[in-house]
Design a protein around this motif. Sequence first.
Motif, PDB file in Angstrom:
ATOM      1  N   GLU A 172       0.847  -1.203   0.000  1.00 30.74           N
ATOM      2  CA  GLU A 172       0.000   0.000   0.000  1.00 30.74           C
ATOM      3  C   GLU A 172       0.873   1.240   0.000  1.00 30.74           C
ATOM      4  O   GLU A 172       1.615   1.471   0.946  1.00 30.74           O
ATOM      5  CB  GLU A 172      -0.920  -0.008   1.229  1.00 30.74           C
ATOM      6  CG  GLU A 172      -2.051   0.973   1.124  1.00 30.74           C
ATOM      7  CD  GLU A 172      -3.068   0.833   2.251  1.00 30.74           C
ATOM      8  OE1 GLU A 172      -4.082   1.531   2.200  1.00 30.74           O
ATOM      9  OE2 GLU A 172      -2.849   0.039   3.188  1.00 30.74           O
ATOM     10  N   PRO A 218       0.795  -4.340  -6.074  1.00 30.68           N
ATOM     11  CA  PRO A 218       0.343  -5.302  -7.078  1.00 30.68           C
ATOM     12  C   PRO A 218       0.301  -4.724  -8.500  1.00 30.68           C
ATOM     13  O   PRO A 218       0.580  -5.428  -9.467  1.00 30.68           O
ATOM     14  CB  PRO A 218      -1.062  -5.675  -6.593  1.00 30.68           C
ATOM     15  CG  PRO A 218      -1.006  -5.480  -5.120  1.00 30.68           C
ATOM     16  CD  PRO A 218      -0.127  -4.277  -4.930  1.00 30.68           C
ATOM     17  N   LEU A 247       0.308  -5.273   5.942  1.00 31.48           N
ATOM     18  CA  LEU A 247      -1.085  -5.701   5.793  1.00 31.48           C
ATOM     19  C   LEU A 247      -1.241  -7.189   6.110  1.00 31.48           C
ATOM     20  O   LEU A 247      -0.253  -7.923   6.218  1.00 31.48           O
ATOM     21  CB  LEU A 247      -1.558  -5.431   4.355  1.00 31.48           C
ATOM     22  CG  LEU A 247      -1.573  -3.955   3.922  1.00 31.48           C
ATOM     23  CD1 LEU A 247      -1.817  -3.837   2.430  1.00 31.48           C
ATOM     24  CD2 LEU A 247      -2.642  -3.186   4.684  1.00 31.48           C
ATOM     25  N   ASN A 248      -2.502  -7.631   6.219  1.00 33.52           N
ATOM     26  CA  ASN A 248      -2.774  -9.044   6.497  1.00 33.52           C
ATOM     27  C   ASN A 248      -2.813  -9.863   5.211  1.00 33.52           C
ATOM     28  O   ASN A 248      -3.071  -9.323   4.151  1.00 33.52           O
ATOM     29  CB  ASN A 248      -4.151  -9.193   7.164  1.00 33.52           C
ATOM     30  CG  ASN A 248      -4.197  -8.486   8.486  1.00 33.52           C
ATOM     31  OD1 ASN A 248      -3.204  -8.443   9.207  1.00 33.52           O
ATOM     32  ND2 ASN A 248      -5.336  -7.906   8.808  1.00 33.52           N
ATOM     33  N   ALA A 249      -2.621 -11.157   5.355  1.00 30.75           N
ATOM     34  CA  ALA A 249      -2.809 -12.121   4.251  1.00 30.75           C
ATOM     35  C   ALA A 249      -2.048 -11.712   2.998  1.00 30.75           C
ATOM     36  O   ALA A 249      -2.535 -11.854   1.882  1.00 30.75           O
ATOM     37  CB  ALA A 249      -4.304 -12.273   3.932  1.00 30.75           C
ATOM     38  N   ILE A 250      -0.814 -11.205   3.188  1.00 30.49           N
ATOM     39  CA  ILE A 250      -0.104 -10.647   2.026  1.00 30.49           C
ATOM     40  C   ILE A 250       0.443 -11.722   1.090  1.00 30.49           C
ATOM     41  O   ILE A 250       0.801 -11.438  -0.038  1.00 30.49           O
ATOM     42  CB  ILE A 250       1.047  -9.706   2.455  1.00 30.49           C
ATOM     43  CG1 ILE A 250       2.032 -10.445   3.359  1.00 30.49           C
ATOM     44  CG2 ILE A 250       0.503  -8.472   3.126  1.00 30.49           C
ATOM     45  CD1 ILE A 250       3.289  -9.650   3.643  1.00 30.49           C
ATOM     46  N   TYR A 262      -1.115 -13.776  -0.458  1.00 31.56           N
ATOM     47  CA  TYR A 262      -2.027 -13.949  -1.594  1.00 31.56           C
ATOM     48  C   TYR A 262      -2.033 -12.739  -2.523  1.00 31.56           C
ATOM     49  O   TYR A 262      -2.634 -12.783  -3.584  1.00 31.56           O
ATOM     50  CB  TYR A 262      -3.460 -14.184  -1.103  1.00 31.56           C
ATOM     51  CG  TYR A 262      -3.571 -15.312  -0.107  1.00 31.56           C
ATOM     52  CD1 TYR A 262      -3.174 -16.601  -0.445  1.00 31.56           C
ATOM     53  CD2 TYR A 262      -4.049 -15.084   1.176  1.00 31.56           C
ATOM     54  CE1 TYR A 262      -3.256 -17.635   0.472  1.00 31.56           C
ATOM     55  CE2 TYR A 262      -4.139 -16.107   2.095  1.00 31.56           C
ATOM     56  CZ  TYR A 262      -3.742 -17.376   1.743  1.00 31.56           C
ATOM     57  OH  TYR A 262      -3.826 -18.396   2.652  1.00 31.56           O
ATOM     58  N   ALA A 263      -1.414 -11.643  -2.098  1.00 28.05           N
ATOM     59  CA  ALA A 263      -1.500 -10.413  -2.892  1.00 28.05           C
ATOM     60  C   ALA A 263      -0.726 -10.548  -4.198  1.00 28.05           C
ATOM     61  O   ALA A 263      -1.207 -10.154  -5.255  1.00 28.05           O
ATOM     62  CB  ALA A 263      -0.982  -9.221  -2.092  1.00 28.05           C
TER      63      ALA A 263
END
Lengths: 297, 117
Positions: free
Chosen positions: B55, B62, B85-88, B90-91
Amino acid sequence: MFKKILLATSGAPSTFGAARVAFDMAKRYGAEVVVFNVMGVPTKAFSQVVNDVRTGEEIEVDDEYRAWVEEELKSTFEKQIESVEYAKIVTTTGVPSREILRAARAEDADLIVMGASSGDSSAYRKGYPGSTLQRVAKAARCPVMTVHRETASYWGGFGNIVFATDFSKQAENAFKFALNSAKELGCDLTLFHALDISGKVLDQNDIEDKLIAARARIRETYGPLMGDFKDFDIEVWEGVPYVEIVKIARERSADLIVLAHHSRELDPELASIGSTLEQVILRAGCPVVSVSKPDKV
Amino acid sequence: MSKKILIVDDDQEIRSYLSELLGDNGYETVTANDGAEAVDIAKSEKPDLITLDLEMPNEWGPRFYRKISQDDALKRTPVVVISGLNAIQYAIPKAIASLTKPFEPTQLLKIVKDAIG
């Protein structure tokens, strides 16, 4: 196109992805964000006693409680509210889906942004979107954007849209929205059709003949509607539709997927959310827009 | 010749910290504070590896990754996502690793060494 965004949020972490996208869109495209929260569901008609949507507890709604909920929302989204020019918080009580639709009409929202479910249980996350989204997506006059997986909100603006079509009549409205978004926001657009071969063993020539026919059909159906828009590709391949839509979006780093709300049932008032859309919403790595009605495309 | 690493992060402190950490371990570093700027720097500097925040103020991680994936000279450059950030993971699924801030410096150094020596 995106002048007013209605962010429907319970304030729970499951809606943070939707909030990130809504506020980022507002910042990028100069939109207003209406942070809309349904505090609770009345226990009886016109009752002041409601079941809080977050805790399920019975609460008496008075000025003090309203102020507390508003303060909670303000502090939850404080940085994001500060980052945009126009934002306001609206709270109410009632059945969430009905109130969201009512607010979208009253505010004349161009887009509703919401999470797929407030539940964090694995059954919810894997299985199906919540009933609120299902009802809102079905009846909304404007497109509904869903951000389910948090990672779907890590894009920042739109540059690459995947529009998936099953050639249904309903897909025309979704196409219009995808094309107008691509034109207005300067995006690339991929028109995609997944030839459904789930549960079938087809001859390869048969598959490839169908792929050729589908490509031609996309060109015939949507080509004449493109006007002077040139930044589009056509892609058709075989598989299970929801898997392939999620896959093409991932492979192309798409930051928005656009689909029709349903395909089989022609009367939009009767049709429930399509199973392909349902699965795409739950699995996509980017926001998903479902289009049901032609009003705001 | 030392390997070159492009550090993409909007946080000045993170850029300085990573520059120092990687510089002290024999890598040359260049920095960018946003994805848009990072595309130009990547094209001109041809880094051997990129550390990428997600971000950022204008162009997020991305989308930067999508742009370099379309560039023949850059599409094979290994990327390490470093974000709060969370769950990165998967980004950017094709990143060689994803580290959540705060991260262990030894872990990053091992990832970098395994990837580019």
